[in-house]
Design a protein around this motif. Structure first.
Motif, PDB file in Angstrom:
ATOM      1  N   ASN A  86       0.812  -1.211   0.000  1.00  0.00           N
ATOM      2  CA  ASN A  86       0.000   0.000   0.000  1.00  0.00           C
ATOM      3  C   ASN A  86       0.848   1.265   0.000  1.00  0.00           C
ATOM      4  O   ASN A  86       0.310   2.367  -0.058  1.00  0.00           O
ATOM      5  N   ASP A  87       2.162   1.130   0.068  1.00  0.00           N
ATOM      6  CA  ASP A  87       3.078   2.266   0.086  1.00  0.00           C
ATOM      7  C   ASP A  87       3.508   2.555  -1.356  1.00  0.00           C
ATOM      8  O   ASP A  87       4.196   1.760  -1.992  1.00  0.00           O
ATOM      9  N   PHE A  88       3.112   3.729  -1.865  1.00  0.00           N
ATOM     10  CA  PHE A  88       3.392   4.067  -3.267  1.00  0.00           C
ATOM     11  C   PHE A  88       4.885   4.174  -3.525  1.00  0.00           C
ATOM     12  O   PHE A  88       5.377   3.750  -4.579  1.00  0.00           O
ATOM     13  N   GLU A  89       5.636   4.752  -2.599  1.00  0.00           N
ATOM     14  CA  GLU A  89       7.080   4.906  -2.795  1.00  0.00           C
ATOM     15  C   GLU A  89       7.760   3.541  -2.935  1.00  0.00           C
ATOM     16  O   GLU A  89       8.608   3.353  -3.805  1.00  0.00           O
ATOM     17  N   TYR A  90       7.381   2.583  -2.101  1.00  0.00           N
ATOM     18  CA  TYR A  90       7.950   1.238  -2.169  1.00  0.00           C
ATOM     19  C   TYR A  90       7.637   0.593  -3.520  1.00  0.00           C
ATOM     20  O   TYR A  90       8.515   0.011  -4.154  1.00  0.00           O
ATOM     21  N   LEU A  91       6.393   0.714  -3.953  1.00  0.00           N
ATOM     22  CA  LEU A  91       6.003   0.120  -5.236  1.00  0.00           C
ATOM     23  C   LEU A  91       6.743   0.770  -6.401  1.00  0.00           C
ATOM     24  O   LEU A  91       7.144   0.099  -7.349  1.00  0.00           O
ATOM     25  N   LEU A  92       6.914   2.092  -6.329  1.00  0.00           N
ATOM     26  CA  LEU A  92       7.627   2.806  -7.392  1.00  0.00           C
ATOM     27  C   LEU A  92       9.088   2.367  -7.455  1.00  0.00           C
ATOM     28  O   LEU A  92       9.627   2.137  -8.542  1.00  0.00           O
ATOM     29  N   ASN A  93       9.705   2.234  -6.291  1.00  0.00           N
ATOM     30  CA  ASN A  93      11.112   1.801  -6.249  1.00  0.00           C
ATOM     31  C   ASN A  93      11.268   0.344  -6.683  1.00  0.00           C
ATOM     32  O   ASN A  93      12.281  -0.026  -7.261  1.00  0.00           O
ATOM     33  N   LYS A  94      10.278  -0.464  -6.422  1.00  0.00           N
ATOM     34  CA  LYS A  94      10.353  -1.871  -6.740  1.00  0.00           C
ATOM     35  C   LYS A  94      10.015  -2.150  -8.208  1.00  0.00           C
ATOM     36  O   LYS A  94      10.457  -3.144  -8.780  1.00  0.00           O
ATOM     37  N   SER A  95       9.240  -1.290  -8.806  1.00  0.00           N
ATOM     38  CA  SER A  95       8.764  -1.554 -10.165  1.00  0.00           C
ATOM     39  C   SER A  95       9.892  -1.433 -11.186  1.00  0.00           C
ATOM     40  O   SER A  95      10.910  -0.794 -10.946  1.00  0.00           O
ATOM     41  N   ASN A  96       9.660  -2.012 -12.340  1.00  0.00           N
ATOM     42  CA  ASN A  96      10.610  -1.957 -13.428  1.00  0.00           C
ATOM     43  C   ASN A  96      10.566  -0.553 -14.029  1.00  0.00           C
ATOM     44  O   ASN A  96       9.506  -0.038 -14.363  1.00  0.00           O
ATOM     45  N   GLN A  97      11.720   0.064 -14.193  1.00  0.00           N
ATOM     46  CA  GLN A  97      11.781   1.436 -14.668  1.00  0.00           C
ATOM     47  C   GLN A  97      11.786   1.535 -16.189  1.00  0.00           C
ATOM     48  O   GLN A  97      11.848   2.632 -16.746  1.00  0.00           O
ATOM     49  N   ASP A  98      11.714   0.434 -16.883  1.00  0.00           N
ATOM     50  CA  ASP A  98      11.710   0.448 -18.341  1.00  0.00           C
ATOM     51  C   ASP A  98      10.267   0.627 -18.822  1.00  0.00           C
ATOM     52  O   ASP A  98       9.542  -0.347 -19.049  1.00  0.00           O
ATOM     53  N   TRP A  99       9.862   1.902 -18.987  1.00  0.00           N
ATOM     54  CA  TRP A  99       8.470   2.201 -19.350  1.00  0.00           C
ATOM     55  C   TRP A  99       8.188   1.968 -20.834  1.00  0.00           C
ATOM     56  O   TRP A  99       7.050   1.946 -21.260  1.00  0.00           O
ATOM     57  N   ARG A 100       9.233   1.762 -21.643  1.00  0.00           N
ATOM     58  CA  ARG A 100       9.015   1.543 -23.080  1.00  0.00           C
ATOM     59  C   ARG A 100       8.263   0.237 -23.343  1.00  0.00           C
ATOM     60  O   ARG A 100       7.610   0.106 -24.369  1.00  0.00           O
ATOM     61  N   LYS A 101       8.344  -0.700 -22.450  1.00  0.00           N
ATOM     62  CA  LYS A 101       7.637  -1.973 -22.613  1.00  0.00           C
ATOM     63  C   LYS A 101       6.120  -1.772 -22.575  1.00  0.00           C
ATOM     64  O   LYS A 101       5.376  -2.546 -23.167  1.00  0.00           O
ATOM     65  N   PHE A 102       5.657  -0.746 -21.921  1.00  0.00           N
ATOM     66  CA  PHE A 102       4.242  -0.567 -21.697  1.00  0.00           C
ATOM     67  C   PHE A 102       3.571   0.393 -22.666  1.00  0.00           C
ATOM     68  O   PHE A 102       2.466   0.824 -22.424  1.00  0.00           O
ATOM     69  N   LYS A 103       4.246   0.758 -23.765  1.00  0.00           N
ATOM     70  CA  LYS A 103       3.648   1.662 -24.756  1.00  0.00           C
ATOM     71  C   LYS A 103       2.639   0.929 -25.585  1.00  0.00           C
ATOM     72  O   LYS A 103       2.677  -0.176 -25.900  1.00  0.00           O
TER      73      LYS A 103
END
Length: 92
Positions: free
Chosen positions: A75-92
């Protein structure tokens, strides 16, 4: 060449044969009443069961604490953001 039959150490010695139960030193088990011995055995079994229950309870509490911490982090947005994959090109 044949092997010679040699007596093994400790086997077939004159002093070791023929010892009966009366010749051996008395043990604590021999000295205690069978009733007391049975009480001690039941007490030992109860203590072992109690120890197993305590260990299981501790393991269960630790598991619940881990699950609660994981739920809090999800439920912590900062934790989820840090944990998520930073390669946003995959999600276009």
């Amino acid at each position: 060449m044949a092997k010679k039959n040699r007596p093994r150490a400790g086997h077939n010695l004159p002093g070791t044969q023929g010892k009966s139960a009366a010749d051996r030193p008395a043990t604590l088990k021999d000295l205690l009443d069978p009733e007391i011995l049975n009480k001690l055995k039941t007490q030992q079994a109860e203590l072992e069961a109690e120890e197993a229950r305590r260990k299981e309870e501790k393991r269960r509490q630790e598991e619940e604490a881990r699950k609660a911490e994981q739920k809090r982090l999800e439920n912590d947005f900062e934790y989820l953001l840090n944990k998520s994959n930073q390669d946003w090109r995959k999600f276009k």
